[in-house]
Write a protein that holds these residues in place. Structure first.
Motif, PDB file in Angstrom:
ATOM      1  N   SER A   1       0.848  -1.188   0.000  1.00 43.53           N
ATOM      2  CA  SER A   1       0.000   0.000   0.000  1.00 43.53           C
ATOM      3  C   SER A   1       0.889   1.245   0.000  1.00 43.53           C
ATOM      4  CB  SER A   1      -0.890  -0.009   1.238  1.00 43.53           C
ATOM      5  OG  SER A   1      -0.092   0.230   2.376  1.00 43.53           O
ATOM      6  N   GLY A   2       0.277   2.363  -0.303  1.00 45.54           N
ATOM      7  CA  GLY A   2       1.026   3.617  -0.276  1.00 45.54           C
ATOM      8  C   GLY A   2       1.657   3.927  -1.615  1.00 45.54           C
ATOM      9  N   VAL A   3       1.917   5.209  -1.804  1.00 52.87           N
ATOM     10  CA  VAL A   3       2.404   5.664  -3.099  1.00 52.87           C
ATOM     11  C   VAL A   3       3.855   6.116  -2.998  1.00 52.87           C
ATOM     12  CG1 VAL A   3       2.178   7.524  -4.782  1.00 52.87           C
ATOM     13  CG2 VAL A   3       0.158   6.327  -3.990  1.00 52.87           C
ATOM     14  N   VAL A   4       4.622   5.771  -4.045  1.00 52.11           N
ATOM     15  CA  VAL A   4       5.997   6.243  -4.147  1.00 52.11           C
ATOM     16  C   VAL A   4       5.997   7.406  -5.130  1.00 52.11           C
ATOM     17  CG1 VAL A   4       8.332   5.631  -4.810  1.00 52.11           C
ATOM     18  CG2 VAL A   4       6.852   3.933  -3.728  1.00 52.11           C
ATOM     19  N   ALA A   5       6.362   8.601  -4.683  1.00 49.16           N
ATOM     20  CA  ALA A   5       6.292   9.775  -5.547  1.00 49.16           C
ATOM     21  C   ALA A   5       7.663  10.095  -6.134  1.00 49.16           C
ATOM     22  CB  ALA A   5       5.775  10.969  -4.755  1.00 49.16           C
ATOM     23  N   LEU A   6       7.684  10.385  -7.424  1.00 49.79           N
ATOM     24  CA  LEU A   6       8.911  10.859  -8.062  1.00 49.79           C
ATOM     25  C   LEU A   6       8.886  12.380  -8.018  1.00 49.79           C
ATOM     26  CD1 LEU A   6       8.913   8.605 -11.269  1.00 49.79           C
ATOM     27  CD2 LEU A   6       9.952   8.158  -9.047  1.00 49.79           C
TER      28      LEU A   6
ATOM     29  N   LYS B   1      12.137  12.884 -14.488  1.00 46.59           N
ATOM     30  CA  LYS B   1      11.124  12.154 -13.726  1.00 46.59           C
ATOM     31  C   LYS B   1      10.210  11.336 -14.618  1.00 46.59           C
ATOM     32  CE  LYS B   1       9.536  15.927 -12.191  1.00 46.59           C
ATOM     33  NZ  LYS B   1      10.608  16.726 -12.772  1.00 46.59           N
ATOM     34  N   THR B   2       9.703  11.992 -15.658  1.00 48.23           N
ATOM     35  CA  THR B   2       8.733  11.302 -16.485  1.00 48.23           C
ATOM     36  C   THR B   2       9.381  10.121 -17.196  1.00 48.23           C
ATOM     37  OG1 THR B   2       7.611  13.409 -16.761  1.00 48.23           O
ATOM     38  CG2 THR B   2       6.973  11.653 -18.238  1.00 48.23           C
ATOM     39  N   THR B   3      10.626  10.302 -17.627  1.00 49.48           N
ATOM     40  CA  THR B   3      11.351   9.207 -18.260  1.00 49.48           C
ATOM     41  C   THR B   3      11.446   8.021 -17.304  1.00 49.48           C
ATOM     42  OG1 THR B   3      12.691  10.917 -19.301  1.00 49.48           O
ATOM     43  CG2 THR B   3      13.462   8.657 -19.501  1.00 49.48           C
TER      44      THR B   3
ATOM     45  N   TRP C   1       2.829   1.289  -6.284  1.00 54.01           N
ATOM     46  CA  TRP C   1       2.224   2.462  -6.923  1.00 54.01           C
ATOM     47  C   TRP C   1       3.263   3.565  -7.070  1.00 54.01           C
ATOM     48  CZ3 TRP C   1      -2.039   2.649  -9.550  1.00 54.01           C
ATOM     49  CH2 TRP C   1      -3.053   1.745  -9.261  1.00 54.01           C
ATOM     50  N   VAL C   2       3.327   4.135  -8.257  1.00 53.53           N
ATOM     51  CA  VAL C   2       4.291   5.188  -8.512  1.00 53.53           C
ATOM     52  C   VAL C   2       3.550   6.423  -9.006  1.00 53.53           C
ATOM     53  CG1 VAL C   2       6.443   5.763  -9.674  1.00 53.53           C
ATOM     54  CG2 VAL C   2       5.868   3.387  -9.269  1.00 53.53           C
ATOM     55  N   MET C   3       4.004   7.582  -8.571  1.00 49.33           N
ATOM     56  CA  MET C   3       3.366   8.828  -9.005  1.00 49.33           C
ATOM     57  C   MET C   3       4.416   9.744  -9.623  1.00 49.33           C
ATOM     58  SD  MET C   3       0.950  11.409  -6.849  1.00 49.33           S
ATOM     59  CE  MET C   3       2.048  11.672  -5.495  1.00 49.33           C
ATOM     60  N   ASP C   4       4.101  10.266 -10.809  1.00 46.09           N
ATOM     61  CA  ASP C   4       4.958  11.255 -11.461  1.00 46.09           C
ATOM     62  C   ASP C   4       4.374  12.632 -11.135  1.00 46.09           C
ATOM     63  OD1 ASP C   4       6.860  12.418 -13.079  1.00 46.09           O
ATOM     64  OD2 ASP C   4       5.674  12.208 -14.898  1.00 46.09           O
ATOM     65  N   THR C   5       5.230  13.579 -10.822  1.00 42.93           N
ATOM     66  CA  THR C   5       4.719  14.891 -10.424  1.00 42.93           C
ATOM     67  C   THR C   5       5.333  15.982 -11.295  1.00 42.93           C
ATOM     68  OG1 THR C   5       6.515  15.209  -8.858  1.00 42.93           O
ATOM     69  CG2 THR C   5       4.528  14.179  -8.006  1.00 42.93           C
TER      70      THR C   5
END
Ligand SMILES: Nc1nc2c(ncn2[C@@H]2O[C@H](COP(=O)(O)OP(=O)(O)OP(=O)(O)O)[C@@H](O)[C@H]2O)c(=O)[nH]1
Lengths: 74, 651
Positions: free
Chosen positions: B3-8, B16-18, B54-58
């Motif tokens: 659970s939980g999100v890993v944020a870039l 980051k997006t790459t 879960w990964v998040m791009d910011t």
């Protein structure tokens, strides 16, 4: 502290930053970009309409408006 | 799955997006334009890398004290995401060639109380200069895990994920409880920066030796050494190109050449595709109608659903081609330069260089354009840009202008129409400029606008990348603008068909329809414009999407099916020429058609734009003000124009 700033130095200027002065918000962003006392800046020139000016700092080229460049004392 | 999100999180253009794409296997846009990611995206890591997370791009941000709306998106997404709460783990993405600056954000993240892992990108650019990073040393100095990833080939990505999972498990019992960070003062920033520069110098060493030596002599060669630094081939090329592309004279010539090419390209390349889409839908629609012409369902499907779908999809080719052009310029690194070149003239209007991309996109469609305006950090410039985007001549106006110009230049050589169209486009630029200046007077916010745009190194655009980016943005457009356009187009069809849908005569059916019932009483409103209630229906239905004006005129003037000898447009033009106003004079005259053109230039008729505007302005009030102002101004101008022309004898 000198009275020169990045906006009024000759076109081939390079040298260290002596300090920053001006609108605090501008200064905060300039600092985050790496415009810090002691850092070495190189003036690269101006674009077509005379503004913004191009500056290299560290490994990065930044375009600054004159108003922003005026905050950078050199 | 954990659970939980890993944020870039990282500075603009740090990669980051790459990295996100490598991790998740998704094909999101990665572009060489600072601040291209304006919304965060969520995905889960690929199965082939083991247990997914879960990964998040910011959006890129320089600090945790946001100064533009897209930076605010990042801050909110990692501190207080509405569904996931604070990020469980933050991967701080750091460009190896910009360590001193990029570690700034890393330190802020650490100080805020996040669990942090550092991912170093662009090591290949460092290697070009004959340098490498001492990762172990960086790790022990920072006190958090550091890993190198290769943005071009994906090396290091599985290892990064392994570390991420490890950290997630280690910290499971003590999740991060980050606290918002008070802005750092000058001394603190300088201190951190010097710390980072020292660290940067200490861990960067020549490729050949096994580890970099961080002896005092290295960190002492301060300022002049930095200027005389070895340059990699990418940087060398960037400097060479910039000498030409940012040249005071050639730079501008080149800029106008590129933009001119992009524009003509959009129109020439898209026209046949748009025709093809149009014809395909007409064909499907007619075929359905042919199976059972009497059935209401067939009509609903053909004239309602299929026609409304067509209204959404005809613009896709043009928008796609525009996005291909923009993506190409972005990927190469030129877009940041073009924003710089055009900053001065735009700032005279109260806008800025960052307004350029949104305004340019506005020529395809206002919806993605308004979203692109998030990269404008000055609230005032952003507000003004959002306000004038609807004046840019979006592609939905093109079919309308095409019809009206065909009416004006009937039987004359084609170039006249072309010139007139170009004039309309130029005029829309002027109108936009005037509006910016006028509206700017009413915006009283204290102007804290700043430009400060980082110019990335030039990179060779990858064709597949470019296509993928363009495709992602186009499908975003379809997803966002599609449903409202579709819904309103359908609504207009219902309003023009019911209640007397059984009526044989389509004109009678329309006359007595809900739309007719609404439009007729307000006919006096359209008369000063040189129109009548039928023009009114066209104008009202254009609120679904501007180009619907053409198809509803076709319905209003009862273009019968089966007149194969003439095209739809010719038939419509003939009918328009024959149409009589209530006073017995021709309905469509030079004056009234010019009036319509001006109306379409200024009026804000697109409800999807209003919906997006409400979101981007942060409230319905401004969006509605914008809607009302543009329509009233358009109306008044048209009335003045038409009545003026008539007064001097031009009907
Ligand atoms: N040479 C090299 N280029 C890279 C690497 N990683 C990313 N890039 C390129 O760097 C550019 C920026 O990458 P993005 O992933 O879009 O950067 P971002 O941090 O998401 O940028 P924003 O969305 O603007 O914040 C793109 O042109 C990438 O192709 C790398 O390791 N080496």
């Amino acid at each position: 502290m000198s009275s020169q700033n990045l906006a009024n130095v000759p076109a081939d200027f390079q040298g260290p930053i002596h300090g920053l002065s001006g609108d605090p918000i501008l200064l905060a962003r300039l600092r985050e970009l790496g415009f810090i006392r002691g850092e070495w800046v190189v003036l690269k020139g101006r674009v077509g309409f005379g503004d913004p000016i191009l500056v290299t700092i560290g490994n990065m080229t930044v375009a600054l408006r004159r108003r922003e460049a005026e905050c950078v004392l050199v | 799955m954990r659970s939980g999100v890993v944020a870039l999180v990282g500075s603009p253009n740090s990669g980051k997006t790459t990295l996100f794409n490598w991790l998740t296997g998704s094909r999101f846009k990665t572009v060489n334009y600072p601040g291209a990611t304006v919304e965060y995206s969520l995905g889960h890591s690929q199965e082939r890398f083991g247990d997914p997370v879960w990964v998040m791009d910011t959006p890129g941000t320089y600090s945790l004290n946001p100064k533009s709306p897209d930076e605010e998106v990042t801050r909110r997404a990692i501190f207080e995401h509405e569904a996931h709460g604070a990020a469980r783990l933050v991967v701080s993405v750091v460009d190896a060639t910009q360590l001193a600056r990029h570690l700034f954000l890393t330190r802020q993240l650490m100080e805020s109380g996040f669990h942090v892992i550092v991912a170093v990108t662009m090591s290949d650019l460092l290697a070009e200069r004959g340098e490498r990073l001492d990762i172990q040393r960086l790790e022990s100095d920072l006190g958090v895990p550091v890993l190198a990833v290769d943005g071009r080939l994906g090396g290091g990505v599985p290892e990064l994920l392994e570390r991420v999972r490890q950290r997630l498990d280690q910290t499971a019992s003590q999740p991060a409880q980050p606290k918002p960070l008070a802005p750092w003062d000058e001394t603190k920033i300088e201190e951190i920066f010097h710390l980072n520069s020292q660290l940067g110098r200490a861990v960067t060493g020549p490729l050949t030796t096994s580890g970099a030596d961080g002896s005092a002599s290295r960190s002492d060669q301060k300022a002049p050494g930095a200027a005389a630094r070895v340059r990699g081939v990418t940087q060398l090329w960037t400097e060479r190109l910039d000498r030409f592309l940012l040249h005071p004279v050639f730079g501008l010539v080149f800029f106008f050449l590129i933009m001119g090419t992009l524009f003509s390209g959009i129109f020439w390349a898209a026209a046949p595709l748009m025709d093809a889409v149009d014809q395909a839908f007409s064909f499907v629609g007619e075929s359905i109608l042919a199976t059972s012409p009497e059935s209401l369902w067939a009509q609903l499907l053909s004239n309602g659903v299929i026609a409304s779908l067509a209204a959404v999809l005809v613009f896709v080719p043009q928008i796609f081609i525009l996005f291909v052009g923009i993506a190409f310029l972005e990927d190469s690194g030129y877009l940041a330069r073009s924003a710089t070149l055009i900053d001065k003239p735009l700032s005279l209007l109260g806008l800025g260089g960052r307004s350029f991309v949104p305004l340019l996109s506005g020529y395809a469609c206002a919806v993605p354009a308004m979203m692109a305006a998030r990269t404008i950090n000055s609230p005032r410039e952003r507000w003004l840009t959002l306000f004038i985007i609807p004046l840019m001549s979006c592609s939905a106006r093109l079919p309308v202008y095409a019809l009206l110009l065909a009416f004006v230049f009937h039987g004359e050589s084609a170039w006249k129409g072309g010139v007139a169209l170009a004039a309309i486009y130029l005029a829309s630029l002027f109108v936009g400029a005037i509006a910016a200046v006028l509206v700017g007077r009413f915006v009283k916010t204290k102007d804290r606008s700043f430009f400060m745009l980082e110019l990335p190194v030039y990179r060779q655009p990858h064709f597949t990348h470019v296509l993928r980016q363009a495709w992602t943005r186009t499908s975003n457009y379809v997803k966002r603008a599609g449903p409202p356009i579709f819904a309103f187009a359908l609504l207009i069809w219902l309003a023009t068909t019911f209640p007397n849908y059984k009526m044989e005569d389509p004109t009678e059916r329309l006359n007595t329809s809900f739309a007719g019932q609404v439009a007729k009483p307000i006919e006096p409103l359209f008369e000063p414009m040189g129109g009548d209630w039928r023009t009114g229906i066209g104008l009202i239905s254009a609120f679904a999407a501007r180009e619907v004006f053409v198809s509803s005129l076709a319905i209003v003037f009862q273009i019968a099916e089966g007149e194969d000898d003439a095209t739809m447009q010719d038939t419509l033009l003939t009918k328009m020429r024959e149409a009589k106003a209530p006073n017995g004079y021709p309905l469509f005259t030079l004056a009234s058609v010019l009036g319509l053109i001006v109306f379409f230039m200024i009026a804000l008729q697109c409800l999807s734009t209003v919906i997006v505007a409400a979101r981007e302005f942060g409230g319905w009030r401004t969006a509605i003000v914008q809607l009302v102002v543009y329509n009233i101004v358009a109306y008044v101008l048209v009335v003045v124009l038409v009545q003026g022309l008539r007064a001097i004898g031009i009907a």
